[in-house]
Scaffold this motif. Structure first.
Motif, PDB file in Angstrom:
ATOM      1  N   GLY A  36       6.884  -0.718  -5.898  1.00 23.73           N
ATOM      2  CA  GLY A  36       6.999   0.254  -4.760  1.00 23.73           C
ATOM      3  C   GLY A  36       5.854   1.448  -5.259  1.00 23.73           C
ATOM      4  N   TYR A  37       5.009   1.301  -6.169  1.00 23.11           N
ATOM      5  CA  TYR A  37       4.176   2.391  -6.438  1.00 23.11           C
ATOM      6  C   TYR A  37       3.371   2.901  -5.215  1.00 23.11           C
ATOM      7  N   ASP A  38       3.230   4.089  -5.224  1.00 24.15           N
ATOM      8  CA  ASP A  38       2.489   4.622  -3.935  1.00 24.15           C
ATOM      9  C   ASP A  38       1.154   5.378  -4.491  1.00 24.15           C
ATOM     10  N   THR A  44      -1.207   6.838  -3.214  1.00 21.27           N
ATOM     11  CA  THR A  44      -1.668   8.086  -2.473  1.00 21.27           C
ATOM     12  C   THR A  44      -0.959   9.336  -3.116  1.00 21.27           C
ATOM     13  N   LYS A  45      -0.008   9.347  -3.871  1.00 19.89           N
ATOM     14  CA  LYS A  45       0.585  10.365  -4.744  1.00 19.89           C
ATOM     15  C   LYS A  45      -0.586  10.523  -5.830  1.00 19.89           C
ATOM     16  N   SER A 104      -7.657   0.006  -0.068  1.00 17.76           N
ATOM     17  CA  SER A 104      -6.536  -0.409   1.010  1.00 17.76           C
ATOM     18  C   SER A 104      -6.985  -0.247   2.357  1.00 17.76           C
ATOM     19  N   ILE A 141      -3.789   3.544   5.720  1.00 14.99           N
ATOM     20  CA  ILE A 141      -3.744   4.934   4.613  1.00 14.99           C
ATOM     21  C   ILE A 141      -4.404   6.067   5.223  1.00 14.99           C
TER      22      ILE A 141
END
Length: 414
Positions: free
Chosen positions: A249-251, A253-254, A266, A270
Protein backbone atom coordinates in the motif's frame (compact mmCIF):
# COMPACT_ATOMS: atom_id res chain seq x y z
CA UNK A 1 -6.81 -2.97 -14.86
CA UNK A 2 -6.30 -4.91 -11.68
CA UNK A 3 -5.09 -8.49 -11.71
CA UNK A 4 -7.71 -11.23 -11.51
CA UNK A 5 -8.05 -12.72 -8.06
CA UNK A 6 -8.26 -16.19 -9.53
CA UNK A 7 -6.30 -17.64 -12.39
CA UNK A 8 -7.79 -17.85 -15.84
CA UNK A 9 -7.24 -21.60 -15.92
CA UNK A 10 -9.54 -22.05 -12.95
CA UNK A 11 -12.08 -19.71 -14.53
CA UNK A 12 -12.16 -21.65 -17.78
CA UNK A 13 -12.50 -24.94 -15.93
CA UNK A 14 -15.40 -23.54 -13.92
CA UNK A 15 -17.12 -22.10 -16.95
CA UNK A 16 -16.70 -25.33 -18.89
CA UNK A 17 -18.14 -27.26 -15.97
CA UNK A 18 -21.27 -25.15 -16.24
CA UNK A 19 -21.60 -25.98 -19.91
CA UNK A 20 -20.32 -22.84 -21.62
CA UNK A 21 -18.74 -23.50 -24.98
CA UNK A 22 -17.62 -21.42 -27.90
CA UNK A 23 -21.04 -21.91 -29.47
CA UNK A 24 -22.83 -19.28 -27.34
CA UNK A 25 -26.17 -18.04 -28.57
CA UNK A 26 -27.25 -17.55 -32.14
CA UNK A 27 -25.67 -14.11 -32.11
CA UNK A 28 -28.86 -12.40 -33.34
CA UNK A 29 -29.68 -8.81 -32.44
CA UNK A 30 -32.81 -9.84 -30.48
CA UNK A 31 -34.91 -6.86 -29.37
CA UNK A 32 -34.85 -3.77 -31.59
CA UNK A 33 -32.72 -0.89 -30.36
CA UNK A 34 -35.68 1.44 -29.85
CA UNK A 35 -38.00 -1.11 -28.28
CA UNK A 36 -38.88 -0.81 -24.61
CA UNK A 37 -36.22 -2.71 -22.68
CA UNK A 38 -33.80 -2.67 -19.76
CA UNK A 39 -30.14 -2.66 -20.67
CA UNK A 40 -27.94 -4.09 -17.90
CA UNK A 41 -24.37 -2.84 -17.50
CA UNK A 42 -21.60 -3.82 -15.09
CA UNK A 43 -18.79 -1.33 -14.58
CA UNK A 44 -15.94 -1.59 -12.11
CA UNK A 45 -14.60 0.59 -9.35
CA UNK A 46 -14.99 4.35 -9.72
CA UNK A 47 -16.20 3.92 -13.29
CA UNK A 48 -19.18 1.97 -12.00
CA UNK A 49 -20.16 4.84 -9.73
CA UNK A 50 -19.78 7.52 -12.41
CA UNK A 51 -21.42 5.61 -15.24
CA UNK A 52 -24.78 5.63 -13.48
CA UNK A 53 -25.05 9.39 -14.00
CA UNK A 54 -24.29 9.03 -17.71
CA UNK A 55 -26.89 6.28 -17.99
CA UNK A 56 -29.57 8.54 -16.50
CA UNK A 57 -28.86 11.19 -19.13
CA UNK A 58 -28.93 8.60 -21.88
CA UNK A 59 -32.29 7.26 -20.69
CA UNK A 60 -33.75 10.77 -20.73
CA UNK A 61 -32.88 11.04 -24.41
CA UNK A 62 -33.87 7.42 -25.10
CA UNK A 63 -36.87 6.80 -22.80
CA UNK A 64 -37.58 3.33 -24.14
CA UNK A 65 -34.19 2.12 -22.96
CA UNK A 66 -33.70 1.90 -19.22
CA UNK A 67 -29.97 1.58 -18.62
CA UNK A 68 -29.34 -0.15 -15.30
CA UNK A 69 -25.71 0.19 -14.17
CA UNK A 70 -24.38 -2.07 -11.44
CA UNK A 71 -21.09 -0.92 -9.88
CA UNK A 72 -18.80 -3.86 -9.16
CA UNK A 73 -15.72 -3.70 -6.96
CA UNK A 74 -12.45 -4.68 -8.61
CA UNK A 75 -11.80 -7.12 -5.78
CA UNK A 76 -14.81 -9.24 -6.75
CA UNK A 77 -15.15 -8.37 -10.44
CA UNK A 78 -13.42 -11.42 -11.85
CA UNK A 79 -15.31 -13.87 -9.67
CA UNK A 80 -18.66 -12.24 -10.49
CA UNK A 81 -17.96 -12.29 -14.22
CA UNK A 82 -16.89 -15.95 -14.14
CA UNK A 83 -19.95 -16.99 -12.14
CA UNK A 84 -22.28 -15.01 -14.41
CA UNK A 85 -20.70 -16.46 -17.54
CA UNK A 86 -21.06 -19.98 -16.14
CA UNK A 87 -24.75 -19.35 -15.44
CA UNK A 88 -25.35 -17.48 -18.73
CA UNK A 89 -26.36 -14.40 -16.74
CA UNK A 90 -23.75 -11.90 -17.85
CA UNK A 91 -25.07 -8.35 -18.18
CA UNK A 92 -25.76 -7.02 -21.66
CA UNK A 93 -22.62 -4.86 -21.41
CA UNK A 94 -19.59 -5.26 -19.17
CA UNK A 95 -16.43 -3.28 -18.64
CA UNK A 96 -13.45 -5.52 -19.31
CA UNK A 97 -9.70 -5.09 -19.42
CA UNK A 98 -7.12 -6.92 -21.48
CA UNK A 99 -6.23 -9.38 -18.72
CA UNK A 100 -9.78 -10.76 -18.84
CA UNK A 101 -10.45 -10.53 -22.58
CA UNK A 102 -8.74 -13.71 -23.73
CA UNK A 103 -10.34 -15.75 -20.99
CA UNK A 104 -13.93 -14.74 -21.69
CA UNK A 105 -13.51 -14.80 -25.47
CA UNK A 106 -12.14 -18.33 -25.24
CA UNK A 107 -15.15 -19.64 -23.36
CA UNK A 108 -17.49 -18.10 -25.93
CA UNK A 109 -19.09 -15.58 -23.58
CA UNK A 110 -18.59 -12.47 -25.73
CA UNK A 111 -20.25 -11.14 -28.87
CA UNK A 112 -17.81 -10.11 -31.62
CA UNK A 113 -17.65 -6.35 -32.24
CA UNK A 114 -19.47 -4.98 -35.28
CA UNK A 115 -16.49 -3.48 -37.11
CA UNK A 116 -18.82 -1.70 -39.53
CA UNK A 117 -19.96 0.43 -36.59
CA UNK A 118 -16.72 0.62 -34.60
CA UNK A 119 -13.64 1.43 -36.68
CA UNK A 120 -10.12 0.51 -35.61
CA UNK A 121 -8.68 3.76 -37.01
CA UNK A 122 -10.71 5.82 -34.53
CA UNK A 123 -8.80 4.46 -31.53
CA UNK A 124 -5.24 4.19 -30.25
CA UNK A 125 -3.66 1.06 -31.75
CA UNK A 126 -2.91 -0.58 -28.41
CA UNK A 127 -6.42 0.07 -27.07
CA UNK A 128 -7.97 -1.63 -30.09
CA UNK A 129 -5.56 -4.56 -29.97
CA UNK A 130 -6.51 -5.15 -26.34
CA UNK A 131 -9.88 -6.43 -27.54
CA UNK A 132 -8.57 -8.70 -30.30
CA UNK A 133 -8.39 -12.44 -29.61
CA UNK A 134 -7.29 -14.84 -32.34
CA UNK A 135 -8.04 -12.24 -35.00
CA UNK A 136 -11.57 -11.51 -33.78
CA UNK A 137 -12.50 -8.22 -32.07
CA UNK A 138 -14.50 -8.57 -28.85
CA UNK A 139 -14.05 -5.24 -27.07
CA UNK A 140 -14.65 -1.59 -28.00
CA UNK A 141 -12.02 0.66 -26.38
CA UNK A 142 -13.55 2.86 -23.67
CA UNK A 143 -10.64 4.55 -21.92
CA UNK A 144 -6.88 4.12 -21.86
CA UNK A 145 -3.98 4.57 -19.55
CA UNK A 146 -0.27 4.21 -19.81
CA UNK A 147 2.75 4.89 -17.62
CA UNK A 148 5.00 7.93 -17.99
CA UNK A 149 7.77 9.46 -15.88
CA UNK A 150 6.79 11.92 -13.13
CA UNK A 151 9.68 14.10 -11.96
CA UNK A 152 10.30 17.07 -9.65
CA UNK A 153 11.31 20.03 -11.79
CA UNK A 154 12.31 22.22 -8.84
CA UNK A 155 14.70 19.59 -7.49
CA UNK A 156 15.97 18.98 -11.01
CA UNK A 157 17.24 22.56 -11.07
CA UNK A 158 19.06 22.02 -7.79
CA UNK A 159 20.58 18.86 -9.28
CA UNK A 160 21.73 20.68 -12.40
CA UNK A 161 19.26 18.83 -14.62
CA UNK A 162 17.91 21.09 -17.33
CA UNK A 163 15.63 18.69 -19.21
CA UNK A 164 13.64 15.53 -18.66
CA UNK A 165 15.69 12.35 -19.11
CA UNK A 166 15.01 10.87 -22.53
CA UNK A 167 17.28 7.80 -22.47
CA UNK A 168 18.25 5.13 -19.98
CA UNK A 169 21.64 6.68 -19.43
CA UNK A 170 20.07 10.09 -18.80
CA UNK A 171 17.61 8.54 -16.36
CA UNK A 172 20.42 6.93 -14.37
CA UNK A 173 22.42 10.15 -14.40
CA UNK A 174 19.40 12.11 -13.25
CA UNK A 175 18.72 9.68 -10.39
CA UNK A 176 22.33 10.03 -9.23
CA UNK A 177 22.26 13.81 -9.54
CA UNK A 178 19.05 14.10 -7.54
CA UNK A 179 20.72 12.17 -4.71
CA UNK A 180 24.15 13.76 -4.89
CA UNK A 181 23.27 17.38 -5.64
CA UNK A 182 19.64 17.87 -4.56
CA UNK A 183 19.92 15.66 -1.47
CA UNK A 184 17.00 13.35 -2.21
CA UNK A 185 16.90 10.06 -0.32
CA UNK A 186 16.34 8.04 -3.49
CA UNK A 187 16.81 8.67 -7.18
CA UNK A 188 13.88 6.77 -8.66
CA UNK A 189 10.98 4.76 -7.28
CA UNK A 190 10.37 1.44 -9.04
CA UNK A 191 8.77 -1.61 -7.45
CA UNK A 192 11.32 -4.10 -6.07
CA UNK A 193 9.10 -7.13 -5.51
CA UNK A 194 5.61 -8.43 -4.88
CA UNK A 195 2.40 -8.77 -6.84
CA UNK A 196 2.34 -6.99 -10.20
CA UNK A 197 5.98 -5.92 -10.07
CA UNK A 198 5.80 -6.59 -13.80
CA UNK A 199 3.80 -3.38 -14.26
CA UNK A 200 6.77 -1.40 -12.97
CA UNK A 201 9.10 -3.46 -15.16
CA UNK A 202 7.16 -3.06 -18.41
CA UNK A 203 8.59 0.39 -19.33
CA UNK A 204 12.08 -1.10 -19.16
CA UNK A 205 11.20 -4.35 -20.91
CA UNK A 206 9.29 -2.76 -23.76
CA UNK A 207 11.74 0.11 -24.20
CA UNK A 208 14.56 -2.39 -24.58
CA UNK A 209 12.67 -4.07 -27.42
CA UNK A 210 11.87 -7.05 -25.20
CA UNK A 211 8.63 -8.93 -24.61
CA UNK A 212 7.34 -11.77 -22.48
CA UNK A 213 5.47 -13.49 -25.32
CA UNK A 214 6.16 -12.69 -28.96
CA UNK A 215 3.59 -12.32 -31.76
CA UNK A 216 3.81 -16.06 -32.48
CA UNK A 217 2.89 -16.93 -28.91
CA UNK A 218 6.38 -18.04 -27.91
CA UNK A 219 8.05 -17.16 -24.61
CA UNK A 220 10.93 -14.73 -25.15
CA UNK A 221 11.59 -13.41 -21.65
CA UNK A 222 15.22 -14.58 -21.88
CA UNK A 223 15.96 -12.70 -25.11
CA UNK A 224 19.04 -10.42 -25.14
CA UNK A 225 16.71 -7.40 -25.04
CA UNK A 226 14.84 -8.74 -22.00
CA UNK A 227 18.06 -9.60 -20.19
CA UNK A 228 19.25 -6.07 -20.84
CA UNK A 229 16.04 -4.74 -19.27
CA UNK A 230 16.53 -6.92 -16.18
CA UNK A 231 20.09 -5.64 -15.87
CA UNK A 232 19.06 -2.01 -16.20
CA UNK A 233 16.23 -2.39 -13.70
CA UNK A 234 18.52 -4.09 -11.21
CA UNK A 235 21.13 -1.34 -11.49
CA UNK A 236 18.95 1.08 -9.51
CA UNK A 237 18.90 -1.29 -6.55
CA UNK A 238 22.57 -2.23 -6.82
CA UNK A 239 23.54 1.45 -6.67
CA UNK A 240 21.15 2.36 -3.87
CA UNK A 241 19.11 4.60 -6.16
CA UNK A 242 15.85 2.76 -5.44
CA UNK A 243 14.33 1.15 -2.34
CA UNK A 244 14.87 -2.59 -2.04
CA UNK A 245 11.66 -3.00 -0.09
CA UNK A 246 8.38 -1.14 0.23
CA UNK A 247 5.41 -1.69 2.50
CA UNK A 248 2.13 -2.96 0.99
CA UNK A 249 0.00 0.00 0.00
CA UNK A 250 3.00 2.31 -0.26
CA UNK A 251 1.97 5.74 -1.58
CA UNK A 252 4.85 7.19 -3.58
CA UNK A 253 3.19 10.61 -3.83
CA UNK A 254 3.89 11.28 -0.15
CA UNK A 255 7.63 10.84 -0.67
CA UNK A 256 7.39 12.73 -3.96
CA UNK A 257 5.84 15.63 -2.06
CA UNK A 258 8.51 15.50 0.68
CA UNK A 259 11.29 15.33 -1.90
CA UNK A 260 12.56 11.91 -0.83
CA UNK A 261 11.60 10.41 -4.21
CA UNK A 262 12.12 12.77 -7.16
CA UNK A 263 11.04 10.42 -9.98
CA UNK A 264 8.60 7.57 -10.48
CA UNK A 265 6.51 5.97 -13.22
CA UNK A 266 2.73 6.03 -13.03
CA UNK A 267 -0.52 6.69 -14.82
CA UNK A 268 -2.74 9.71 -15.49
CA UNK A 269 -4.79 9.51 -12.28
CA UNK A 270 -1.72 10.63 -10.33
CA UNK A 271 -1.98 14.11 -11.87
CA UNK A 272 -5.39 14.61 -10.28
CA UNK A 273 -4.15 13.20 -6.98
CA UNK A 274 -1.14 15.54 -6.91
CA UNK A 275 -3.24 18.56 -7.80
CA UNK A 276 -5.87 17.78 -5.18
CA UNK A 277 -3.73 16.57 -2.28
CA UNK A 278 -0.54 18.56 -2.77
CA UNK A 279 -1.50 21.97 -4.18
CA UNK A 280 1.79 23.44 -2.92
CA UNK A 281 3.58 21.23 -5.46
CA UNK A 282 1.94 23.07 -8.37
CA UNK A 283 4.59 24.13 -10.86
CA UNK A 284 7.21 21.90 -9.22
CA UNK A 285 6.62 18.72 -11.19
CA UNK A 286 6.02 17.55 -14.73
CA UNK A 287 5.71 14.36 -16.74
CA UNK A 288 7.82 13.00 -19.58
CA UNK A 289 7.74 10.01 -21.88
CA UNK A 290 9.41 6.82 -20.70
CA UNK A 291 13.18 7.16 -21.23
CA UNK A 292 14.25 5.05 -24.17
CA UNK A 293 16.44 2.00 -24.28
CA UNK A 294 16.08 1.18 -27.95
CA UNK A 295 12.93 3.33 -28.07
CA UNK A 296 10.35 4.84 -25.72
CA UNK A 297 7.58 2.29 -25.14
CA UNK A 298 5.32 1.95 -22.14
CA UNK A 299 2.53 -0.42 -21.16
CA UNK A 300 -1.01 0.13 -22.37
CA UNK A 301 -3.89 -0.26 -19.97
CA UNK A 302 -7.46 0.81 -19.69
CA UNK A 303 -10.77 -0.90 -20.33
CA UNK A 304 -13.02 -1.94 -23.17
CA UNK A 305 -16.77 -2.49 -23.34
CA UNK A 306 -18.03 -5.93 -24.31
CA UNK A 307 -21.45 -7.32 -25.15
CA UNK A 308 -22.58 -10.68 -23.83
CA UNK A 309 -23.09 -13.39 -26.43
CA UNK A 310 -26.34 -14.31 -24.69
CA UNK A 311 -27.76 -10.77 -24.61
CA UNK A 312 -31.18 -10.23 -26.17
CA UNK A 313 -30.48 -6.49 -26.28
CA UNK A 314 -27.45 -6.40 -28.57
CA UNK A 315 -28.81 -3.62 -30.78
CA UNK A 316 -29.44 -1.27 -27.84
CA UNK A 317 -26.14 -2.29 -26.29
CA UNK A 318 -24.34 -1.35 -29.48
CA UNK A 319 -26.02 2.08 -29.51
CA UNK A 320 -25.14 2.77 -25.87
CA UNK A 321 -21.51 1.80 -26.47
CA UNK A 322 -21.49 4.12 -29.49
CA UNK A 323 -22.76 6.90 -27.24
CA UNK A 324 -19.94 6.26 -24.75
CA UNK A 325 -17.15 6.00 -27.30
CA UNK A 326 -17.87 8.70 -29.85
CA UNK A 327 -16.00 12.00 -29.55
CA UNK A 328 -18.65 13.78 -27.49
CA UNK A 329 -19.10 10.84 -25.14
CA UNK A 330 -15.36 10.47 -24.65
CA UNK A 331 -14.91 14.17 -23.88
CA UNK A 332 -17.77 14.01 -21.37
CA UNK A 333 -16.33 10.90 -19.69
CA UNK A 334 -12.94 12.59 -19.31
CA UNK A 335 -14.57 15.58 -17.59
CA UNK A 336 -16.38 13.28 -15.19
CA UNK A 337 -13.57 10.87 -14.39
CA UNK A 338 -10.22 12.10 -15.80
CA UNK A 339 -10.03 8.74 -17.62
CA UNK A 340 -8.10 9.27 -20.84
CA UNK A 341 -10.16 8.81 -24.02
CA UNK A 342 -9.46 5.81 -26.21
CA UNK A 343 -10.88 7.65 -29.23
CA UNK A 344 -8.15 9.86 -30.67
CA UNK A 345 -10.57 12.53 -31.98
CA UNK A 346 -11.41 13.47 -28.39
CA UNK A 347 -7.84 14.72 -27.97
CA UNK A 348 -8.12 17.39 -30.65
CA UNK A 349 -9.67 20.16 -28.55
CA UNK A 350 -10.24 21.38 -25.01
CA UNK A 351 -8.09 20.50 -21.98
CA UNK A 352 -6.81 17.32 -23.59
CA UNK A 353 -5.28 19.30 -26.43
CA UNK A 354 -4.14 22.24 -24.30
CA UNK A 355 -2.51 20.55 -21.30
CA UNK A 356 1.14 19.72 -22.09
CA UNK A 357 1.22 16.97 -19.46
CA UNK A 358 -1.83 15.28 -20.97
CA UNK A 359 -0.25 15.49 -24.39
CA UNK A 360 2.70 13.49 -23.04
CA UNK A 361 0.25 10.69 -22.27
CA UNK A 362 -1.16 10.94 -25.79
CA UNK A 363 2.30 10.67 -27.33
CA UNK A 364 3.14 7.71 -25.09
CA UNK A 365 -0.09 5.94 -26.06
CA UNK A 366 0.86 6.07 -29.73
CA UNK A 367 3.63 3.54 -29.10
CA UNK A 368 2.29 1.84 -25.96
CA UNK A 369 2.21 -1.93 -25.94
CA UNK A 370 -0.65 -4.02 -24.61
CA UNK A 371 -0.41 -7.44 -23.02
CA UNK A 372 -1.49 -10.37 -25.18
CA UNK A 373 -5.04 -11.53 -24.32
CA UNK A 374 -3.99 -14.95 -23.02
CA UNK A 375 -6.21 -16.76 -20.49
CA UNK A 376 -3.15 -17.65 -18.39
CA UNK A 377 -1.60 -14.18 -18.46
CA UNK A 378 -1.78 -13.65 -14.69
CA UNK A 379 0.16 -16.88 -14.14
CA UNK A 380 2.71 -15.87 -16.75
CA UNK A 381 3.34 -12.44 -15.28
CA UNK A 382 3.70 -13.89 -11.79
CA UNK A 383 6.81 -15.69 -13.07
CA UNK A 384 8.21 -12.39 -14.29
CA UNK A 385 7.38 -10.82 -10.90
CA UNK A 386 9.57 -13.48 -9.28
CA UNK A 387 12.38 -12.94 -11.78
CA UNK A 388 12.44 -9.20 -11.16
CA UNK A 389 12.50 -9.78 -7.41
CA UNK A 390 15.43 -12.20 -7.76
CA UNK A 391 17.38 -9.48 -9.60
CA UNK A 392 16.47 -6.55 -7.35
CA UNK A 393 17.30 -8.50 -4.19
CA UNK A 394 20.62 -9.72 -5.59
CA UNK A 395 19.58 -13.38 -5.48
CA UNK A 396 20.22 -14.08 -9.17
CA UNK A 397 21.91 -12.42 -12.11
CA UNK A 398 19.72 -10.92 -14.79
CA UNK A 399 20.63 -13.73 -17.16
CA UNK A 400 19.89 -16.51 -14.66
CA UNK A 401 16.60 -14.95 -13.57
CA UNK A 402 15.55 -14.57 -17.21
CA UNK A 403 16.42 -18.18 -18.00
CA UNK A 404 14.40 -19.45 -15.06
CA UNK A 405 11.42 -17.29 -16.02
CA UNK A 406 11.71 -18.49 -19.62
CA UNK A 407 11.49 -22.12 -18.55
CA UNK A 408 8.48 -21.42 -16.32
CA UNK A 409 6.64 -19.37 -18.93
CA UNK A 410 7.29 -21.94 -21.64
CA UNK A 411 5.55 -24.48 -19.43
CA UNK A 412 2.46 -22.28 -19.36
CA UNK A 413 2.17 -21.51 -23.08
CA UNK A 414 2.87 -24.96 -24.53
Amino acid sequence: MHRAARTATVAIALATAFGITACGSSGGEGVAADAKQTLTVWAMGAEGEKLGDVAKEYTKANPNVNVKVTPVGWDVAHQKLVSAAAASTLPDIAQMGGTYMGEFAEIGALEPVDTKVFDEKDFFPASWEQGVVDGEVYGVPWYVDTRVLYYRTDLAKEAGIDKAPATWSELRSAAEAYQDKAGTKWGLNIQPSGLDTVQSFYPFLYSSGGEIIDKDGKAVIDSPAAVKAFEEYGTYFDKGLAKKSVQPGYDVTKDFNKGDVPMFFSGPWIMTLLNDQYPDLAGKWAVAKVPAGEKSVSMAGGSSLVISKDSDNKAAAKEFITYLTDTKGQEDWFKRTSDLPAATAAWESGPLAEDPNLQVFREQMETAKNSPPLPQWSEITSKVDSAVEAVTQGKESAEDAAKKAQSEVEGLVK
